[in-house]
Structure formats: structure tokens, C-alpha cells
Design a protein around this motif. Structure first.
Motif, PDB file in Angstrom:
ATOM      1  N   THR A 144     -11.595  12.379  -4.307  1.00  0.00           N
ATOM      2  CA  THR A 144     -10.301  11.811  -4.156  1.00  0.00           C
ATOM      3  C   THR A 144     -10.307  10.686  -3.416  1.00  0.00           C
ATOM      4  O   THR A 144      -9.707   9.722  -3.358  1.00  0.00           O
ATOM      5  CB  THR A 144      -9.254  12.552  -3.825  1.00  0.00           C
ATOM      6  OG1 THR A 144      -9.362  13.849  -4.622  1.00  0.00           O
ATOM      7  CG2 THR A 144      -7.878  12.040  -3.335  1.00  0.00           C
ATOM      8  N   VAL A 145     -11.323  10.669  -2.457  1.00  0.00           N
ATOM      9  CA  VAL A 145     -11.482   9.506  -1.550  1.00  0.00           C
ATOM     10  C   VAL A 145     -11.805   8.324  -2.142  1.00  0.00           C
ATOM     11  O   VAL A 145     -11.411   7.139  -1.864  1.00  0.00           O
ATOM     12  CB  VAL A 145     -12.554   9.822  -0.498  1.00  0.00           C
ATOM     13  CG1 VAL A 145     -12.896   8.637   0.602  1.00  0.00           C
ATOM     14  CG2 VAL A 145     -12.063  11.078   0.356  1.00  0.00           C
ATOM     15  N   TRP A 201      -6.257  13.104   5.314  1.00  0.00           N
ATOM     16  CA  TRP A 201      -5.289  14.054   4.398  1.00  0.00           C
ATOM     17  C   TRP A 201      -5.179  15.093   5.422  1.00  0.00           C
ATOM     18  O   TRP A 201      -4.267  15.917   4.952  1.00  0.00           O
ATOM     19  CB  TRP A 201      -6.085  14.437   3.065  1.00  0.00           C
ATOM     20  CG  TRP A 201      -6.177  13.306   2.186  1.00  0.00           C
ATOM     21  CD1 TRP A 201      -5.001  13.254   1.138  1.00  0.00           C
ATOM     22  CD2 TRP A 201      -6.964  12.199   1.890  1.00  0.00           C
ATOM     23  NE1 TRP A 201      -5.468  12.290   0.196  1.00  0.00           N
ATOM     24  CE2 TRP A 201      -6.220  11.434   0.722  1.00  0.00           C
ATOM     25  CE3 TRP A 201      -7.707  11.676   2.658  1.00  0.00           C
ATOM     26  CZ2 TRP A 201      -6.977  10.282   0.247  1.00  0.00           C
ATOM     27  CZ3 TRP A 201      -8.447  10.428   2.197  1.00  0.00           C
ATOM     28  CH2 TRP A 201      -8.053   9.706   0.970  1.00  0.00           C
ATOM     29  N   LEU A 213       0.809  -1.242  -0.177  1.00  0.00           N
ATOM     30  CA  LEU A 213       0.026   0.015   0.054  1.00  0.00           C
ATOM     31  C   LEU A 213       0.875   1.262  -0.085  1.00  0.00           C
ATOM     32  O   LEU A 213       1.984   1.230   0.796  1.00  0.00           O
ATOM     33  CB  LEU A 213      -0.836   0.152   1.296  1.00  0.00           C
ATOM     34  CG  LEU A 213      -1.911  -1.127   1.353  1.00  0.00           C
ATOM     35  CD1 LEU A 213      -2.604  -0.892   2.785  1.00  0.00           C
ATOM     36  CD2 LEU A 213      -2.863  -1.160   0.247  1.00  0.00           C
ATOM     37  N   VAL A 241     -11.156   7.392  -5.183  1.00  0.00           N
ATOM     38  CA  VAL A 241     -10.067   6.973  -5.790  1.00  0.00           C
ATOM     39  C   VAL A 241      -9.137   6.219  -4.977  1.00  0.00           C
ATOM     40  O   VAL A 241      -8.839   5.028  -5.445  1.00  0.00           O
ATOM     41  CB  VAL A 241      -9.326   7.964  -6.597  1.00  0.00           C
ATOM     42  CG1 VAL A 241      -7.919   7.478  -7.371  1.00  0.00           C
ATOM     43  CG2 VAL A 241      -9.977   8.709  -7.641  1.00  0.00           C
ATOM     44  N   HIS A 242      -8.851   6.489  -3.744  1.00  0.00           N
ATOM     45  CA  HIS A 242      -8.119   6.054  -2.987  1.00  0.00           C
ATOM     46  C   HIS A 242      -8.668   4.656  -2.505  1.00  0.00           C
ATOM     47  O   HIS A 242      -7.810   3.665  -2.056  1.00  0.00           O
ATOM     48  CB  HIS A 242      -7.511   6.894  -1.989  1.00  0.00           C
ATOM     49  CG  HIS A 242      -6.470   7.943  -2.225  1.00  0.00           C
ATOM     50  ND1 HIS A 242      -5.086   7.463  -2.484  1.00  0.00           N
ATOM     51  CD2 HIS A 242      -6.444   9.147  -2.837  1.00  0.00           C
ATOM     52  CE1 HIS A 242      -4.490   8.345  -3.093  1.00  0.00           C
ATOM     53  NE2 HIS A 242      -5.211   9.394  -3.177  1.00  0.00           N
ATOM     54  N   ARG A 265     -17.094  11.144   3.082  1.00  0.00           N
ATOM     55  CA  ARG A 265     -15.871  11.462   2.527  1.00  0.00           C
ATOM     56  C   ARG A 265     -15.165  12.538   3.359  1.00  0.00           C
ATOM     57  O   ARG A 265     -13.978  12.545   3.300  1.00  0.00           O
ATOM     58  CB  ARG A 265     -16.329  11.590   0.920  1.00  0.00           C
ATOM     59  CG  ARG A 265     -16.613  10.550   0.307  1.00  0.00           C
ATOM     60  CD  ARG A 265     -17.464  10.697  -0.869  1.00  0.00           C
ATOM     61  NE  ARG A 265     -17.627   9.780  -1.796  1.00  0.00           N
ATOM     62  CZ  ARG A 265     -18.758   8.901  -1.707  1.00  0.00           C
ATOM     63  NH1 ARG A 265     -19.389   9.219  -0.760  1.00  0.00           N
ATOM     64  NH2 ARG A 265     -18.766   7.965  -2.399  1.00  0.00           N
ATOM     65  N   THR A 303      -1.026   6.976   1.744  1.00  0.00           N
ATOM     66  CA  THR A 303      -2.351   7.392   1.812  1.00  0.00           C
ATOM     67  C   THR A 303      -3.387   6.199   2.116  1.00  0.00           C
ATOM     68  O   THR A 303      -4.091   6.142   3.002  1.00  0.00           O
ATOM     69  CB  THR A 303      -2.791   8.163   0.736  1.00  0.00           C
ATOM     70  OG1 THR A 303      -2.011   9.287   0.682  1.00  0.00           O
ATOM     71  CG2 THR A 303      -4.067   8.770   0.902  1.00  0.00           C
ATOM     72  N   GLU A 304      -3.021   5.109   1.256  1.00  0.00           N
ATOM     73  CA  GLU A 304      -4.036   3.798   1.392  1.00  0.00           C
ATOM     74  C   GLU A 304      -3.711   3.190   2.882  1.00  0.00           C
ATOM     75  O   GLU A 304      -4.618   2.627   3.335  1.00  0.00           O
ATOM     76  CB  GLU A 304      -3.572   2.847   0.300  1.00  0.00           C
ATOM     77  CG  GLU A 304      -4.302   3.220  -1.201  1.00  0.00           C
ATOM     78  CD  GLU A 304      -3.635   4.476  -1.503  1.00  0.00           C
ATOM     79  OE1 GLU A 304      -2.298   4.510  -1.402  1.00  0.00           O
ATOM     80  OE2 GLU A 304      -4.192   5.240  -2.375  1.00  0.00           O
ATOM     81  N   ARG A 309      -8.297   1.924  -5.035  1.00  0.00           N
ATOM     82  CA  ARG A 309      -6.882   1.500  -4.940  1.00  0.00           C
ATOM     83  C   ARG A 309      -6.680   0.379  -3.601  1.00  0.00           C
ATOM     84  O   ARG A 309      -6.036  -0.654  -3.787  1.00  0.00           O
ATOM     85  CB  ARG A 309      -5.602   2.595  -4.785  1.00  0.00           C
ATOM     86  CG  ARG A 309      -5.896   3.428  -6.127  1.00  0.00           C
ATOM     87  CD  ARG A 309      -4.910   4.478  -6.048  1.00  0.00           C
ATOM     88  NE  ARG A 309      -4.690   5.544  -7.004  1.00  0.00           N
ATOM     89  CZ  ARG A 309      -4.173   6.532  -7.215  1.00  0.00           C
ATOM     90  NH1 ARG A 309      -3.395   6.862  -6.034  1.00  0.00           N
ATOM     91  NH2 ARG A 309      -4.126   7.317  -8.228  1.00  0.00           N
ATOM     92  N   LEU A 310      -7.019   0.961  -2.377  1.00  0.00           N
ATOM     93  CA  LEU A 310      -7.112  -0.044  -1.483  1.00  0.00           C
ATOM     94  C   LEU A 310      -7.806  -1.282  -1.748  1.00  0.00           C
ATOM     95  O   LEU A 310      -7.194  -2.306  -1.312  1.00  0.00           O
ATOM     96  CB  LEU A 310      -7.607   0.760  -0.200  1.00  0.00           C
ATOM     97  CG  LEU A 310      -7.939  -0.041   0.840  1.00  0.00           C
ATOM     98  CD1 LEU A 310      -6.249  -0.104   1.554  1.00  0.00           C
ATOM     99  CD2 LEU A 310      -8.491   0.866   2.220  1.00  0.00           C
ATOM    100  N   LEU A 342      -5.626   5.044   5.430  1.00  0.00           N
ATOM    101  CA  LEU A 342      -6.850   5.264   5.225  1.00  0.00           C
ATOM    102  C   LEU A 342      -7.433   3.716   5.761  1.00  0.00           C
ATOM    103  O   LEU A 342      -8.416   3.648   6.355  1.00  0.00           O
ATOM    104  CB  LEU A 342      -7.282   5.152   3.674  1.00  0.00           C
ATOM    105  CG  LEU A 342      -8.858   5.024   3.048  1.00  0.00           C
ATOM    106  CD1 LEU A 342      -9.766   6.149   3.717  1.00  0.00           C
ATOM    107  CD2 LEU A 342      -8.767   5.088   1.690  1.00  0.00           C
TER     108      LEU A 342
END
Length: 253
Positions: A215-216, A205, A176, A218-219, A197, A179-180, A222-223, A183
Motif C-alpha cells: 500500500t505504501v 497509517w 493531495l 501505491v501512495h 515501508r 494520506t499523501e 500517487r504522491l 506521507l
């Protein structure tokens, strides 16, 4: 006890973990009411017990009643200055090793040296990143009172190691970005709680971050991709119109 282990885990030969210890107590001494409330909100979200006072003389009274595990201390205070409080703490046997994070608007090197020389363990200049301050609190508590801070969060086959910044799912490493990681850590600390969010932006952040709430998403995407291979259960729950949470039933799967 919650399915998410929020104690420092002591591994036995059988891989079990021992019981949780009480949450660390933080004393916030800050005369800016808005900042004091912001700090308390974020510390409580991290699982700490928080006391707040706005004057130096009030802090002296509170410290005579209850010794916290850590104190966040503003430099400039009405009544008694934060600098003087720190001196007095270091002069008393019972508070000599009490961890102190000094908050100040003074950013000059000479002032930082002065603050550290009178006994502060860390020094944070305003304005500061709230997530960075939370990380400093956890790091200082790990050094001073390792028995009082969760080193590992675990649920089901998922394990997050705060000290070493590693995540495992079963036998595999989960890679990770910073940021992930933050999170996932934030969500795992409060299983079942739904965070909007905006709340995640504030906590992960920081309030000063000038980024869009999308943006939340998106992450989180990814997570999820990193955590769940084909066929693995997704531990992150989307609550339509509300936000995200760590699935509190994940440990029971």
C-alpha cells in the motif's frame, strides 16, 4: 541549518524566512512501558525532544526541574494519579497554561467531562491512532506556542503548509489526499533519512492499520504523480531494498 526549514517561517517582503527556534519539549507520563516507548519514538520522529517517566511522583520531580512545552499524561498512574497532577499543574502559576493531553482507557462521556473540567486541554481514549495523536499534539502546540512548531516545511520550489493543509510547487497548487499529505510531511521532516515501508506504515497509517506494505508503494506513486509534472524533478528517492526518503539535495537543484 538543514535545507528543509523546520522553523515557523516569517515571510519578509523578499520572501525570505527567519532562523529556526529550538524543538518543542514533550513530557510523556505513561506507566505502560511499551506505549511510552511507542509515543517517544513517534514524537522524536516528528522532531520533538522527549522526556519519559512512568510514575506520577516522578513526573512531579521532573516538572520541578524542567517545564516542557506540552505534557502527555496518563489518567491512571502509580504514585500520583494523572488527574491529581493535572489539578496541581493548573493551581501553579508557572504551569497554569501548560498544554495537557490526557490519555485514558475511560471512554464514558462523564469521564471525558471530568478530565476536561480539571484542566486537560485534550482527551484521548485508548486504544488510539498514533497519527491522530501526533496531529493533536501539533494542533495544541500551534495554539499554545505558535513560535515553537513548524508551520511550513519547504525545500526548493516545494512548500507544505501544515496549518492550512496545502502544498505548493512553484506557482501551482498540488492537490493531495490526506494520506499523501501525511506521507509527504513525514518524509520532508527528515530529509535524507530512509524510511522502510514498515516504518512508514507505523508513522503515517498507525500501528493498528491492517494493510499490506505494498500500500505504501501505491501512495508513493500517487504522491510522485501529484508532485512532478513533465520535466519536474522528483523529490522522492527510492532506495532499492530499503524504502523511501525525501531527497536531501532537492533544495540545491
Amino acid at each position: 541549518m538543514s535545507e528543509i526549514q523546520t522553523s515557523v517561517e516569517t515571510r519578509t517582503g523578499a520572501g525570505r524566512s527567519l532562523s529556526a527556534t529550538p524543538a518543542p519539549r514533550i513530557l510523556v507520563v505513561e506507566d505502560e512501558a511499551a506505549l511510552s516507548l511507542l509515543l517517544a519514538y513517534n514524537l522524536e520522529a516528528e522532531g520533538f525532544v522527549v522526556d519519559r517517566v512512568e510514575r506520577g511522583d516522578e513526573a512531579e520531580i521532573r516538572l520541578s526541574e524542567v517545564i516542557p512545552d506540552l505534557i502527555i499524561l496518563d489518567w491512571m498512574l502509580p504514585g500520583v494519579s494523572g488527574l491529581e497532577i493535572c489539578r496541581r499543574l493548573r493551581a501553579r502559576e508557572v504551569t497554569r497554561t501548560l498544554p495537557v493531553i490526557m490519555l485514558t482507557a475511560r471512554g464514558e462521556e462523564s469521564e471525558r467531562v471530568r478530565g476536561l473540567s480539571i484542566g486537560a486541554d485534550d482527551y484521548v481514549v485508548k486504544p488510539f491512532s498514533v497519527p491522530e495523536l501526533m496531529a493533536r499534539v501539533r494542533a495544541l502546540l500551534r495554539r499554545a506556542r505558535p513560535d515553537r512548531v513548524a508551520g511550513v516545511l519547504s525545500a526548493g520550489d516545494l512548500e507544505l503548509d501544515r496549518q492550512n493543509w496545502r502544498v505548493h510547487r512553484g506557482s501551482r497548487d498540488v492537490h493531495l489526499g490526506p494520506t499523501e499529505f501525511r506521507l509527504l510531511e513525514h518524509l520532508m521532516e527528515k530529509p535524507g533519512r530512509v524510511f522502510s515501508r514498515a516504518q512508514l506504515l507505523d508513522s503515517v497509517w498507525g500501528l493498528s492499520a491492517e494493510i499490506d506494505e505494498r500500500t505504501v508503494d501505491v501512495h508513493v506513486g500517487r504522491l510522485r504523480k501529484a508532485l512532478s509534472n513533465t520535466g519536474e524533478r522528483d523529490p522522492i528517492r527510492t532506495v532499492r531494498g530499503a524504502g523511501y526518503s525525501f531527497d536531501e539535495t532537492f533544495s540545491k537543484a
